[in-house]
Motif scaffolding. Sequence first.
Motif, PDB file in Angstrom:
ATOM      1  N   MET A 394      -8.996  55.409  37.603  1.00  0.00           N
ATOM      2  CA  MET A 394      -9.166  56.238  36.407  1.00  0.00           C
ATOM      3  C   MET A 394      -8.566  55.625  35.138  1.00  0.00           C
ATOM      4  O   MET A 394      -9.051  55.872  34.033  1.00  0.00           O
ATOM      5  N   ALA A 395      -7.490  54.868  35.275  1.00  0.00           N
ATOM      6  CA  ALA A 395      -6.880  54.195  34.115  1.00  0.00           C
ATOM      7  C   ALA A 395      -6.704  52.735  34.531  1.00  0.00           C
ATOM      8  O   ALA A 395      -5.650  52.329  34.982  1.00  0.00           O
ATOM      9  N   ALA A 396      -7.764  51.968  34.395  1.00  0.00           N
ATOM     10  CA  ALA A 396      -7.882  50.707  35.141  1.00  0.00           C
ATOM     11  C   ALA A 396      -7.465  49.450  34.411  1.00  0.00           C
ATOM     12  O   ALA A 396      -7.108  48.451  35.053  1.00  0.00           O
ATOM     13  N   ALA A 397      -7.521  49.449  33.085  1.00  0.00           N
ATOM     14  CA  ALA A 397      -7.323  48.182  32.353  1.00  0.00           C
ATOM     15  C   ALA A 397      -5.863  47.727  32.416  1.00  0.00           C
ATOM     16  O   ALA A 397      -4.975  48.566  32.383  1.00  0.00           O
ATOM     17  N   PRO A 398      -5.597  46.429  32.555  1.00  0.00           N
ATOM     18  CA  PRO A 398      -6.541  45.310  32.514  1.00  0.00           C
ATOM     19  C   PRO A 398      -7.134  44.926  33.872  1.00  0.00           C
ATOM     20  O   PRO A 398      -7.767  43.878  33.981  1.00  0.00           O
ATOM     21  N   GLY A 399      -6.910  45.711  34.892  1.00  0.00           N
ATOM     22  CA  GLY A 399      -7.665  45.486  36.118  1.00  0.00           C
ATOM     23  C   GLY A 399      -6.909  44.876  37.288  1.00  0.00           C
ATOM     24  O   GLY A 399      -7.517  44.501  38.285  1.00  0.00           O
ATOM     25  N   GLY A 400      -5.601  44.791  37.176  1.00  0.00           N
ATOM     26  CA  GLY A 400      -4.817  44.238  38.287  1.00  0.00           C
ATOM     27  C   GLY A 400      -5.075  44.993  39.575  1.00  0.00           C
ATOM     28  O   GLY A 400      -5.254  44.396  40.648  1.00  0.00           O
ATOM     29  N   LYS A 401      -5.130  46.308  39.454  1.00  0.00           N
ATOM     30  CA  LYS A 401      -5.299  47.111  40.671  1.00  0.00           C
ATOM     31  C   LYS A 401      -6.778  47.226  41.033  1.00  0.00           C
ATOM     32  O   LYS A 401      -7.130  47.246  42.207  1.00  0.00           O
ATOM     33  N   THR A 402      -7.657  47.304  40.021  1.00  0.00           N
ATOM     34  CA  THR A 402      -9.095  47.383  40.322  1.00  0.00           C
ATOM     35  C   THR A 402      -9.511  46.192  41.184  1.00  0.00           C
ATOM     36  O   THR A 402     -10.214  46.352  42.190  1.00  0.00           O
ATOM     37  N   ASN A 418     -12.378  52.755  35.061  1.00  0.00           N
ATOM     38  CA  ASN A 418     -12.448  53.430  33.764  1.00  0.00           C
ATOM     39  C   ASN A 418     -11.176  53.211  32.952  1.00  0.00           C
ATOM     40  O   ASN A 418     -10.080  53.113  33.513  1.00  0.00           O
ATOM     41  N   ASP A 419     -11.327  53.127  31.657  1.00  0.00           N
ATOM     42  CA  ASP A 419     -10.149  53.154  30.781  1.00  0.00           C
ATOM     43  C   ASP A 419     -10.568  53.704  29.426  1.00  0.00           C
ATOM     44  O   ASP A 419     -11.645  53.388  28.923  1.00  0.00           O
ATOM     45  N   VAL A 420      -9.674  54.520  28.839  1.00  0.00           N
ATOM     46  CA  VAL A 420     -10.018  55.171  27.581  1.00  0.00           C
ATOM     47  C   VAL A 420      -9.974  54.185  26.410  1.00  0.00           C
ATOM     48  O   VAL A 420     -10.616  54.404  25.386  1.00  0.00           O
ATOM     49  N   ASN A 421      -9.228  53.097  26.595  1.00  0.00           N
ATOM     50  CA  ASN A 421      -9.039  52.152  25.497  1.00  0.00           C
ATOM     51  C   ASN A 421     -10.098  51.055  25.569  1.00  0.00           C
ATOM     52  O   ASN A 421     -10.084  50.208  26.470  1.00  0.00           O
ATOM     53  N   ASP A 423     -10.678  48.411  23.812  1.00  0.00           N
ATOM     54  CA  ASP A 423     -10.220  47.016  23.733  1.00  0.00           C
ATOM     55  C   ASP A 423      -9.690  46.534  25.078  1.00  0.00           C
ATOM     56  O   ASP A 423      -9.920  45.395  25.480  1.00  0.00           O
ATOM     57  N   ARG A 424      -8.998  47.424  25.744  1.00  0.00           N
ATOM     58  CA  ARG A 424      -8.445  47.033  27.042  1.00  0.00           C
ATOM     59  C   ARG A 424      -9.541  46.870  28.094  1.00  0.00           C
ATOM     60  O   ARG A 424      -9.376  46.136  29.060  1.00  0.00           O
ATOM     61  N   THR A 425     -10.663  47.567  27.914  1.00  0.00           N
ATOM     62  CA  THR A 425     -11.738  47.401  28.901  1.00  0.00           C
ATOM     63  C   THR A 425     -12.313  45.979  28.850  1.00  0.00           C
ATOM     64  O   THR A 425     -12.893  45.509  29.826  1.00  0.00           O
ATOM     65  N   TYR A 445     -14.217  56.218  29.353  1.00  0.00           N
ATOM     66  CA  TYR A 445     -14.087  57.656  29.077  1.00  0.00           C
ATOM     67  C   TYR A 445     -12.629  58.045  29.049  1.00  0.00           C
ATOM     68  O   TYR A 445     -11.766  57.338  29.585  1.00  0.00           O
ATOM     69  N   ASP A 446     -12.384  59.206  28.483  1.00  0.00           N
ATOM     70  CA  ASP A 446     -11.084  59.829  28.684  1.00  0.00           C
ATOM     71  C   ASP A 446     -11.106  60.331  30.131  1.00  0.00           C
ATOM     72  O   ASP A 446     -12.014  61.082  30.519  1.00  0.00           O
ATOM     73  N   GLY A 447     -10.157  59.895  30.905  1.00  0.00           N
ATOM     74  CA  GLY A 447     -10.136  60.259  32.336  1.00  0.00           C
ATOM     75  C   GLY A 447     -10.242  61.752  32.568  1.00  0.00           C
ATOM     76  O   GLY A 447     -10.764  62.203  33.591  1.00  0.00           O
ATOM     77  N   ARG A 448      -9.737  62.537  31.604  1.00  0.00           N
ATOM     78  CA  ARG A 448      -9.760  63.996  31.770  1.00  0.00           C
ATOM     79  C   ARG A 448     -11.174  64.552  31.804  1.00  0.00           C
ATOM     80  O   ARG A 448     -11.402  65.642  32.292  1.00  0.00           O
ATOM     81  N   LEU A 463      -4.972  56.928  40.294  1.00  0.00           N
ATOM     82  CA  LEU A 463      -4.564  57.228  38.925  1.00  0.00           C
ATOM     83  C   LEU A 463      -3.237  56.507  38.658  1.00  0.00           C
ATOM     84  O   LEU A 463      -2.166  56.994  39.023  1.00  0.00           O
ATOM     85  N   ASP A 464      -3.363  55.314  38.100  1.00  0.00           N
ATOM     86  CA  ASP A 464      -2.185  54.538  37.689  1.00  0.00           C
ATOM     87  C   ASP A 464      -1.951  54.953  36.237  1.00  0.00           C
ATOM     88  O   ASP A 464      -2.439  54.318  35.309  1.00  0.00           O
ATOM     89  N   ALA A 465      -1.210  56.024  36.093  1.00  0.00           N
ATOM     90  CA  ALA A 465      -1.230  56.770  34.833  1.00  0.00           C
ATOM     91  C   ALA A 465      -0.548  56.047  33.668  1.00  0.00           C
ATOM     92  O   ALA A 465       0.399  55.283  33.884  1.00  0.00           O
ATOM     93  N   PRO A 466      -1.018  56.335  32.451  1.00  0.00           N
ATOM     94  CA  PRO A 466      -0.295  55.841  31.277  1.00  0.00           C
ATOM     95  C   PRO A 466       1.102  56.462  31.280  1.00  0.00           C
ATOM     96  O   PRO A 466       1.242  57.640  31.609  1.00  0.00           O
ATOM     97  N   CYS A 467       2.125  55.673  30.973  1.00  0.00           N
ATOM     98  CA  CYS A 467       3.500  56.190  31.077  1.00  0.00           C
ATOM     99  C   CYS A 467       4.411  55.506  30.065  1.00  0.00           C
ATOM    100  O   CYS A 467       3.976  54.610  29.339  1.00  0.00           O
TER     101      CYS A 467
HETATM  102  C1  LIG Z   1      -0.489  51.629  33.349  1.00  0.00           C
HETATM  103  S1  LIG Z   1      -1.897  51.170  32.482  1.00  0.00           S
HETATM  104  C2  LIG Z   1      -3.029  50.822  33.770  1.00  0.00           C
HETATM  105  C3  LIG Z   1      -2.831  49.493  34.411  1.00  0.00           C
HETATM  106  C4  LIG Z   1      -3.928  49.168  35.380  1.00  0.00           C
HETATM  107  N1  LIG Z   1      -4.063  50.193  36.387  1.00  0.00           N
HETATM  108  C5  LIG Z   1      -3.712  47.844  36.052  1.00  0.00           C
HETATM  109  O1  LIG Z   1      -3.193  47.821  37.170  1.00  0.00           O
HETATM  110  O2  LIG Z   1      -4.070  46.822  35.489  1.00  0.00           O
HETATM  111  C6  LIG Z   1      -2.436  52.717  31.907  1.00  0.00           C
HETATM  112  C7  LIG Z   1      -3.799  52.674  31.276  1.00  0.00           C
HETATM  113  O3  LIG Z   1      -4.185  54.024  31.016  1.00  0.00           O
HETATM  114  C8  LIG Z   1      -5.071  54.000  29.931  1.00  0.00           C
HETATM  115  N2  LIG Z   1      -5.196  55.394  29.459  1.00  0.00           N
HETATM  116  C9  LIG Z   1      -4.389  56.086  28.639  1.00  0.00           C
HETATM  117  N3  LIG Z   1      -4.856  57.329  28.473  1.00  0.00           N
HETATM  118  C10 LIG Z   1      -5.969  57.448  29.218  1.00  0.00           C
HETATM  119  C11 LIG Z   1      -6.907  58.494  29.451  1.00  0.00           C
HETATM  120  N4  LIG Z   1      -6.763  59.686  28.883  1.00  0.00           N
HETATM  121  N5  LIG Z   1      -7.945  58.254  30.268  1.00  0.00           N
HETATM  122  C12 LIG Z   1      -8.104  57.057  30.838  1.00  0.00           C
HETATM  123  N6  LIG Z   1      -7.255  56.021  30.649  1.00  0.00           N
HETATM  124  C13 LIG Z   1      -6.197  56.216  29.857  1.00  0.00           C
HETATM  125  C14 LIG Z   1      -4.429  53.021  28.987  1.00  0.00           C
HETATM  126  O4  LIG Z   1      -5.372  52.518  28.087  1.00  0.00           O
HETATM  127  C15 LIG Z   1      -3.891  51.969  29.959  1.00  0.00           C
HETATM  128  O5  LIG Z   1      -4.779  50.908  30.051  1.00  0.00           O
END
Ligand SMILES: C[S@@+](CC[C@H](N)C(=O)[O-])C[C@H]1O[C@@H](n2cnc3c(N)ncnc32)[C@H](O)[C@@H]1O
Length: 702
Positions: A394-402, A418-421, A423-425, A445-448, A463-467
Amino acid sequence: MPSSKAALLSKIKNAKASVKVAPKQQEQVSSEEKKKPVKVTQNQVPKKEDKKRKLEVQEEEEEEDVQLMGADDIDLDDFSDEDDMGDNDEFDEELEDDDFFTKKKPTTTSSTKSNKQQPTKKRKQEEDEDDEDDDEEEEQVNKKKKKVFSEENFFENDEDEDDDFSEYTEEERKRLEQLSGMERERLAQIEEESRLEMADDATRQEKPTVMANYLEDHEELPEAGEDQDIGIAGVTEDLTKIHERIQENLAVLANFKDLREDGFTREDYLNLLKTDLSLYYGYNSELIDVFASMFSLPELIEFLEANEKPRPLTIRSNILKTRRRELAQNLINRGINLDPLDKWSKAGLKIYDANVPVGATPEYLAGHYMLQGASSFLPVMALAPKENEKVIDMAAAPGGKTTYLSALMKNTGVIFANDVNVDRTKALIANIHRMGCRNCIVANYDGRDMPQILPTKVDRVLLDAPCTGLGVISRDPSIKSQKGKKDIELLCKLQRELILAAIDCVDADSETGGYIVYSTCSVSVDENEAVVNYALKKRHVKIVPTGLQFGTPGFIKIGERHFDPSLKLTMRYFPHVHNMDGFYVCKLKKLKNGKKLSEEEQVREEKNEQRIQKDKSDEKNRRIRDQKDREDKNKKLLEEAIKLANGNEQAGIELFQKRKEELSLSRKKFKTNKRSEDKFRPIHERKKSGNRKQKGENMNYV
Ligand SMILES: C[S@@+](CC[C@H](N)C(=O)[O-])C[C@H]1O[C@@H](n2cnc3c(N)ncnc32)[C@H](O)[C@@H]1O
């Protein structure tokens, strides 16, 4: 020393002698034995020669160990990647001629083991230093003791007397024999009092004066949560001084009853400690508060210290393109000094040093590995996706886990990355291509919103959430000053919404899955346990074991806050405990689709349902009543028609049907007229008349 004290000590000497050595025993001791060195008591330092010999033996043993485990003899089976390969036959077959088994790694690798050797040398050095220290200490103690007793002029020529009272002059022994039992008791009592008094003196002398010293240099004590000027207005004190005060303050807090200074509370000491910690380590006071609420004081220091040191550089081999041992060999040939990451990972490699940039080798560019912190492996391993499943990152960029998910799924099934940002996609797409992942669909998309957007539910969601990143401070020290409680608050709101969306995307009836993994690289409780606890209340999910081999259980209580006991199944990783980035991993199993309601919501929902049912049955009854009315009316009309036809039934029926047609026609006309009139009336009035019209229709209906 006051003369009374000297006299007291002199008495004690006598008393000690009388209690310790009975005259008879004394006689049994041969004169030769008397000359023997005093026996070593608990507090005495072992003789230097013994210690040296012990060290030599220890060193020999350790050298043997180091030889056995030397860099040149690394067990190359450690590089096996069979587990991560799963049952992929292509990779399962052993490489019989793998020269990795015969080739030795370049000797530079020895620095990989130098960590193991270093401690030995270091320890020896330390032990030698200790030895010297001990000797010095011993000498000083002896000097002190000599001084004390020379003041008494009692045993001034006896160097060993204070170590052991076993040697006495004839005169002393006679005196001892003359002492009555009562005198001995009295003297024992005096001895005890004196001992306590001296201990008290010593404590008083050693008592740190943290507060007094602080107030000498500052006008007042710092207030709770107050940020001190650092950097901009210049550091108010030099760091060495702050560090010393931290140490002293910790000592006081560890033994507050005995070491506190009068007039200061524990809170005063704690506030000063937190202020000093934030100055010394460069954090804002809010973050120090957050960490102080999670750790004991000694652990807090360990955590802050660990954040000052870099974590090991690790890479993940990409089984879609290579084998780990092959990759290791190639990188070693390029002068990269590495080892398998650890027992728990068959994909990771730990890099010690490299002659080339690790992020730009031909192997990197060809997608044979990903630069990835060890703790980032863990959420993917916990999710454990299966081949041919549908998975969302759900929050994938830059893709280490994907890309790791893709490798574990052996490029089958589908991953919605998916990633909301936006540029990061771009980085996400680049990594997906480089690593040869062909089962990914990148979304922005916005994951929500994903539960509404996706046409189907999936088997698993990561969900590797933004934190706030409070677990990766050693990588990004700016977090220390730039993140605070407000960031935590904002992010945990987003995290709560995202975790519900992640759960809503999963199909509880999935035959192979139905799992969600929630992870963050933050150590704060608000972003982790509190978020999962919230999800447990809102959705039909339960926490299941992560399946990870190590980790610290999640908090179930912190301060006044209590969480669901199952939160201890979640896993925490700390820089000071696991020497990896701070991380949190929780695995959830979805039990039922749909929302879980609070008790209040459930009551409301039930009442609503009852009302709907009642409305339905009222409607049904009304229809039955209307039907009966219509039948009665028709019956009455027919009777009237037959009466009008003078009892002729056939003529009566015809008359009745004609009358019905007339009524139907007039109703249609009434409707049409009404509609054309309506066109010239305002909408709100038309609606009203519409309502009226409906009621009228019912009344006129036959
Ligand atoms: C911790 S990083 C993810 C790292 C990624 N999982 C990896 O292993 O490479 C959190 C990501 O959540 C994205 N993000 C923030 N808010 C989001 C939202 N509402 N929906 C989807 N992605 C979101 C950010 O752009 C950021 O790339």
